[in-house]
Design a protein around this motif. Structure first.
Motif, PDB file in Angstrom:
ATOM      1  N   LEU A  41       0.862  -1.180   0.000  1.00 43.79           N
ATOM      2  CA  LEU A  41       0.000   0.000   0.000  1.00 43.79           C
ATOM      3  C   LEU A  41       0.896   1.227   0.000  1.00 43.79           C
ATOM      4  CD1 LEU A  41      -2.634  -0.790   2.770  1.00 43.79           C
ATOM      5  CD2 LEU A  41      -3.020  -0.713   0.298  1.00 43.79           C
ATOM      6  N   ARG A  42       0.618   2.135  -0.903  1.00 42.49           N
ATOM      7  CA  ARG A  42       1.454   3.323  -1.074  1.00 42.49           C
ATOM      8  C   ARG A  42       0.663   4.564  -0.683  1.00 42.49           C
ATOM      9  NH1 ARG A  42       4.975   4.158  -6.516  1.00 42.49           N
ATOM     10  NH2 ARG A  42       5.883   2.264  -5.684  1.00 42.49           N
ATOM     11  N   PHE A  43       1.242   5.447   0.125  1.00 47.84           N
ATOM     12  CA  PHE A  43       0.619   6.742   0.431  1.00 47.84           C
ATOM     13  C   PHE A  43       1.438   7.798  -0.307  1.00 47.84           C
ATOM     14  CE2 PHE A  43      -1.179   5.668   4.989  1.00 47.84           C
ATOM     15  CZ  PHE A  43      -2.003   4.712   4.413  1.00 47.84           C
TER      16      PHE A  43
ATOM     17  N   PRO B 193       3.660  -3.090   3.446  1.00 41.65           N
ATOM     18  CA  PRO B 193       4.154  -1.708   3.310  1.00 41.65           C
ATOM     19  C   PRO B 193       4.702  -1.418   1.913  1.00 41.65           C
ATOM     20  CG  PRO B 193       5.295  -2.877   5.108  1.00 41.65           C
ATOM     21  CD  PRO B 193       4.534  -3.894   4.321  1.00 41.65           C
ATOM     22  N   ASP B 194       4.641  -0.168   1.518  1.00 41.44           N
ATOM     23  CA  ASP B 194       5.309   0.306   0.297  1.00 41.44           C
ATOM     24  C   ASP B 194       5.703   1.762   0.597  1.00 41.44           C
ATOM     25  OD1 ASP B 194       5.866  -0.501  -2.637  1.00 41.44           O
ATOM     26  OD2 ASP B 194       4.892   1.420  -2.892  1.00 41.44           O
ATOM     27  N   VAL B 195       5.802   2.574  -0.429  1.00 44.98           N
ATOM     28  CA  VAL B 195       6.282   3.946  -0.237  1.00 44.98           C
ATOM     29  C   VAL B 195       5.413   4.678   0.803  1.00 44.98           C
ATOM     30  CG1 VAL B 195       6.627   6.181  -1.377  1.00 44.98           C
ATOM     31  CG2 VAL B 195       7.245   4.050  -2.553  1.00 44.98           C
ATOM     32  N   ASN B 196       6.073   5.229   1.814  1.00 42.95           N
ATOM     33  CA  ASN B 196       5.443   6.018   2.876  1.00 42.95           C
ATOM     34  C   ASN B 196       4.472   5.248   3.767  1.00 42.95           C
ATOM     35  OD1 ASN B 196       6.831   8.351   2.162  1.00 42.95           O
ATOM     36  ND2 ASN B 196       5.274   8.959   0.689  1.00 42.95           N
ATOM     37  N   THR B 197       4.532   3.941   3.750  1.00 41.57           N
ATOM     38  CA  THR B 197       3.784   3.166   4.750  1.00 41.57           C
ATOM     39  C   THR B 197       4.801   2.265   5.462  1.00 41.57           C
ATOM     40  OG1 THR B 197       3.217   1.491   3.106  1.00 41.57           O
ATOM     41  CG2 THR B 197       1.567   3.175   3.548  1.00 41.57           C
TER      42      THR B 197
ATOM     43  N   ALA C 111      14.238  -6.978   4.612  1.00 49.52           N
ATOM     44  CA  ALA C 111      14.235  -8.045   3.597  1.00 49.52           C
ATOM     45  C   ALA C 111      14.386  -7.560   2.163  1.00 49.52           C
ATOM     46  CB  ALA C 111      12.941  -8.856   3.717  1.00 49.52           C
ATOM     47  N   THR C 112      13.707  -6.459   1.812  1.00 43.76           N
ATOM     48  CA  THR C 112      13.795  -6.031   0.411  1.00 43.76           C
ATOM     49  C   THR C 112      15.235  -5.609   0.104  1.00 43.76           C
ATOM     50  OG1 THR C 112      11.507  -5.318   0.573  1.00 43.76           O
ATOM     51  CG2 THR C 112      12.711  -4.617  -1.377  1.00 43.76           C
ATOM     52  N   GLY C 113      15.814  -4.810   1.003  1.00 42.93           N
ATOM     53  CA  GLY C 113      17.211  -4.386   0.808  1.00 42.93           C
ATOM     54  C   GLY C 113      18.161  -5.571   0.817  1.00 42.93           C
TER      55      GLY C 113
ATOM     56  N   GLY D 177      17.106   7.215  -3.519  1.00 42.60           N
ATOM     57  CA  GLY D 177      16.065   6.804  -2.571  1.00 42.60           C
ATOM     58  C   GLY D 177      16.755   6.153  -1.388  1.00 42.60           C
ATOM     59  N   PHE D 178      16.563   6.723  -0.188  1.00 42.17           N
ATOM     60  CA  PHE D 178      17.226   6.146   0.991  1.00 42.17           C
ATOM     61  C   PHE D 178      16.183   5.894   2.070  1.00 42.17           C
ATOM     62  CE2 PHE D 178      20.853   5.895   4.072  1.00 42.17           C
ATOM     63  CZ  PHE D 178      21.634   5.012   3.328  1.00 42.17           C
ATOM     64  N   GLY D 179      15.047   5.318   1.639  1.00 43.68           N
ATOM     65  CA  GLY D 179      14.005   4.922   2.580  1.00 43.68           C
ATOM     66  C   GLY D 179      14.256   3.488   3.010  1.00 43.68           C
ATOM     67  N   ASN D 180      13.204   2.735   3.214  1.00 43.15           N
ATOM     68  CA  ASN D 180      13.368   1.352   3.680  1.00 43.15           C
ATOM     69  C   ASN D 180      14.293   0.562   2.748  1.00 43.15           C
ATOM     70  OD1 ASN D 180      12.359  -1.592   3.173  1.00 43.15           O
ATOM     71  ND2 ASN D 180      11.978  -1.201   5.315  1.00 43.15           N
ATOM     72  N   VAL D 181      13.972   0.551   1.470  1.00 39.32           N
ATOM     73  CA  VAL D 181      14.713  -0.306   0.534  1.00 39.32           C
ATOM     74  C   VAL D 181      16.134   0.219   0.291  1.00 39.32           C
ATOM     75  CG1 VAL D 181      14.706  -1.305  -1.772  1.00 39.32           C
ATOM     76  CG2 VAL D 181      12.547  -1.020  -0.551  1.00 39.32           C
ATOM     77  N   GLY D 182      16.231   1.510  -0.032  1.00 37.24           N
ATOM     78  CA  GLY D 182      17.539   2.081  -0.367  1.00 37.24           C
ATOM     79  C   GLY D 182      18.515   2.029   0.794  1.00 37.24           C
TER      80      GLY D 182
ATOM     81  N   ASP E  10      17.526  11.326  -1.559  1.00 41.61           N
ATOM     82  CA  ASP E  10      16.118  11.076  -1.250  1.00 41.61           C
ATOM     83  C   ASP E  10      15.330  12.285  -1.711  1.00 41.61           C
ATOM     84  OD1 ASP E  10      16.386  12.968   0.753  1.00 41.61           O
ATOM     85  OD2 ASP E  10      16.166  11.554   2.408  1.00 41.61           O
ATOM     86  N   ALA E  11      14.076  12.406  -1.259  1.00 44.82           N
ATOM     87  CA  ALA E  11      13.254  13.507  -1.761  1.00 44.82           C
ATOM     88  C   ALA E  11      13.845  14.869  -1.393  1.00 44.82           C
ATOM     89  CB  ALA E  11      11.838  13.365  -1.214  1.00 44.82           C
ATOM     90  N   SER E  12      14.724  14.915  -0.384  1.00 47.07           N
ATOM     91  CA  SER E  12      15.295  16.199   0.039  1.00 47.07           C
ATOM     92  C   SER E  12      16.521  16.601  -0.771  1.00 47.07           C
ATOM     93  CB  SER E  12      15.663  16.134   1.535  1.00 47.07           C
ATOM     94  OG  SER E  12      16.814  15.325   1.722  1.00 47.07           O
TER      95      SER E  12
ATOM     96  N   ALA F 186      16.059   3.347  -6.078  1.00 45.18           N
ATOM     97  CA  ALA F 186      15.299   2.720  -4.987  1.00 45.18           C
ATOM     98  C   ALA F 186      14.233   3.684  -4.453  1.00 45.18           C
ATOM     99  CB  ALA F 186      16.250   2.288  -3.867  1.00 45.18           C
ATOM    100  N   ALA F 187      13.704   4.529  -5.366  1.00 48.93           N
ATOM    101  CA  ALA F 187      12.664   5.476  -4.919  1.00 48.93           C
ATOM    102  C   ALA F 187      11.384   5.227  -5.711  1.00 48.93           C
ATOM    103  CB  ALA F 187      13.162   6.905  -5.084  1.00 48.93           C
ATOM    104  N   LEU F 188      11.145   6.070  -6.696  1.00 51.36           N
ATOM    105  CA  LEU F 188       9.879   5.963  -7.429  1.00 51.36           C
ATOM    106  C   LEU F 188      10.100   5.445  -8.847  1.00 51.36           C
ATOM    107  CD1 LEU F 188       8.357   9.333  -6.179  1.00 51.36           C
ATOM    108  CD2 LEU F 188       7.860   7.034  -5.330  1.00 51.36           C
TER     109      LEU F 188
ATOM    110  N   ALA G  53      13.655  -0.153  -6.881  1.00 48.80           N
ATOM    111  CA  ALA G  53      12.295   0.403  -6.965  1.00 48.80           C
ATOM    112  C   ALA G  53      11.506  -0.406  -7.980  1.00 48.80           C
ATOM    113  CB  ALA G  53      12.355   1.863  -7.406  1.00 48.80           C
ATOM    114  N   ASN G  54      10.193  -0.222  -7.989  1.00 44.79           N
ATOM    115  CA  ASN G  54       9.359  -0.827  -9.026  1.00 44.79           C
ATOM    116  C   ASN G  54       9.303   0.098 -10.220  1.00 44.79           C
ATOM    117  OD1 ASN G  54       8.409  -3.348  -7.908  1.00 44.79           O
ATOM    118  ND2 ASN G  54       7.395  -2.087  -6.350  1.00 44.79           N
ATOM    119  N   SER G  55       9.509  -0.438 -11.410  1.00 44.99           N
ATOM    120  CA  SER G  55       9.424   0.302 -12.685  1.00 44.99           C
ATOM    121  C   SER G  55      10.240   1.592 -12.738  1.00 44.99           C
ATOM    122  CB  SER G  55       7.974   0.684 -13.000  1.00 44.99           C
ATOM    123  OG  SER G  55       7.122  -0.395 -12.879  1.00 44.99           O
TER     124      SER G  55
END
Ligand code: NAD
Length: 414
Positions: free
Chosen positions: A73-75, A145-149, A188-190, A217-222, A241-243, A292-294, A315-317
């Motif tokens: 689920l992505r927010f 979980p996915d992006v922002n969840t 696990a994804t990383g 992208g340096f969230g969960n996966v990155g 990352d986004a910043s 590893a972001a969007l 990341a996906n796609s």
């Protein structure tokens, strides 16, 4: 050639390319390209300001012929049916490729979680669960979980769902450990991405020890990918990352950066490394590039400028179809998303198994089983690449599509 395909068309283009090689007949093709069920709900939430905002939530269940449908689920402000549909179909191919007994789904809410308080996010998640829960189920559809969840969002879902249907920890994966989460799921994804990178780098003649790696992208996966690759001896020269981004020619101190990001949820304020834009990170001089972001960050506009020898789709796609064709033409190895980031859904499967059995595995067992599945899948994919002289993505799709086509035919009903 202009790139006007939407996300779902892009994914179906990849599907067709592989389906052509294996000769999937037109009838089965139509079934596999049409999502099984699509649900859209309104999600009204009273904001802290006192106003009511009505958000839109989506769930696309793409195919369930091999098992309950599974996907994150992505927010995010850009969530819409097209994006969710494309990601749901990727989940069908991913679960089939790693050969776990799941189908594919994906969902999300169009919102900007960075502008919302914890209370607002909790209300959003709970109301979404109430409205969407009828379409889910332990043996029907299991979000993650996915992006922002994250684990907290999964805990709210588990609680809200269980209030109506009885205690059901297995209704979501990626939960906190205390609520039935699996050891090793967060990483696990990383971890899977790092295993995929290790295997593919060896065959591409890249020595991971000292290899220069850039991660977008340096969230969960990155962040976990960076941590594990750095433990394997790679030098992470750039992350973003986004910043914005950070660069250090001699390598960034990944452990410290990981800890900083874990605490602050952004690399901003780290205070080390030179500033770098997200655009420049993609074309930086490195051995391995890991988006590893969007989605859609490597396109016909920048694929010719990429200097990496290998791109690993955490990341996906992240690569458009034309971007992909350009990288292939230039001889850059692309490790496709449905393999590279499959570690997440694999350990989600382990979590679901543990929940159903009311048992807990230890982390070593989880990691050993994950390693086995990633390596076995890599060997299956590379065997097809060699036999059929196709890129890794086409080989991965060929295996996945054949498995789903077989179960569709066996189950019949049409
Ligand atoms: P996340 O929310 O934890 O992290 C996303 C990261 O991307 C953050 O660092 C964010 O700042 C960054 N980002 C957002 N917009 C950006 C931009 N415009 N430029 C650069 N960076 C930007 O999400 P995640 O779970 O790490 O997911 C990342 C990707 O991996 C997604 O494509 C997701 O679908 C995919 N994925 C995730 C999992 C999983 O288990 N979480 C599994 C498989 C695939």
């Amino acid at each position: 050639m202009a790139e006007k395909l939407n996300n779902y068309e892009n994914t179906n283009r990849l599907f067709d390319k592989a389906a052509d090689v294996i000769g999937i007949d037109e009838d089965i093709r139509k079934i596999l390209k049409t999502p099984f069920r699509e649900v859209k709900v309104e999600v009204p939430v009273r904001l802290d300001s006192g106003d009511i905002e009505v958000f839109l939530g989506y769930r696309v269940q793409h195919n369930g012929s091999r098992g309950p449908m599974k996907g994150g689920l992505r927010f995010h402000p850009e969530v819409d049916f097209d994006e969710v549909r494309s990601l749901a179909s990727l989940m069908t191919w991913k679960t089939a490729l790693v050969n776990i007994p799941f189908g594919g789904a994906k969902g999300g809410i169009t919102c900007d979680p960075w502008q919302m308080s914890q209370r607002e996010l909790e209300m959003l998640t709970r109301r979404f669960t109430t409205r969407m829960g009828f379409a889910w189920g332990l043996h029907r559809d299991i979000p993650a979980p996915d992006v922002n969840t994250n684990a907290q969002v999964m805990a709210w879902i588990m609680d809200q769902y269980s209030q109506r249907y009885g205690y059901t920890p297995g209704i979501v994966t990626g939960k906190p450990l205390e609520l039935g989460g699996s050891p090793g799921r967060e990483a696990a994804t990383g971890k899977g991405v790092s295993i995929a990178t290790r295997e593919a780098a060896r065959d591409a003649g890249i020595d991971l020890r000292g290899a220069r790696v850039a991660i977008q992208g340096f969230g969960n996966v990155g962040s976990y990918t960076g941590k594990f690759l750095s433990e394997m001896g790679a030098t992470i020269i750039a992350v973003s990352d986004a910043s914005g981004g950070l660069y250090a020619n001699a390598g960034l101190p990944i452990k410290e950066l990981f800890d900083h990001t874990y605490e602050h949820r952004t690399i901003e304020g780290f205070g080390q490394g030179e500033a770098l834009s997200n655009e420049d990170l993609i074309t930086i001089d490195c051995d391995i590039l890991i988006p590893a972001a969007l989605g859609g960050v490597i396109t016909q506009d920048n694929a010719r400028q990429i200097e990496a020898k290998m791109v690993v789709e955490a990341a996906n796609s992240p690569i458009t179809t034309i971007g992909d064709a350009i990288l292939n033409e230039r001889g850059i190895v692309v490790v496709p998303d449905i393999f590279a980031n499959a570690g997440g859904v694999t350990v989600s499967y382990f979590e679901w198994v543990q929940n159903i059995q009311a048992m807990t595995w230890d982390e070593d067992h989880v990691n050993t089983e994950l390693e086995k599945i990633m390596v076995r899948t890599y060997n299956e994919v590379t065997a097809i690449m060699k036999q059929r002289h196709v890129p890794m993505r086409t080989a991965a799709f060929m295996i996945a599509i054949q498995r789903v086509a077989d179960t569709e035919k066996m189950r019949g009903g049409f």
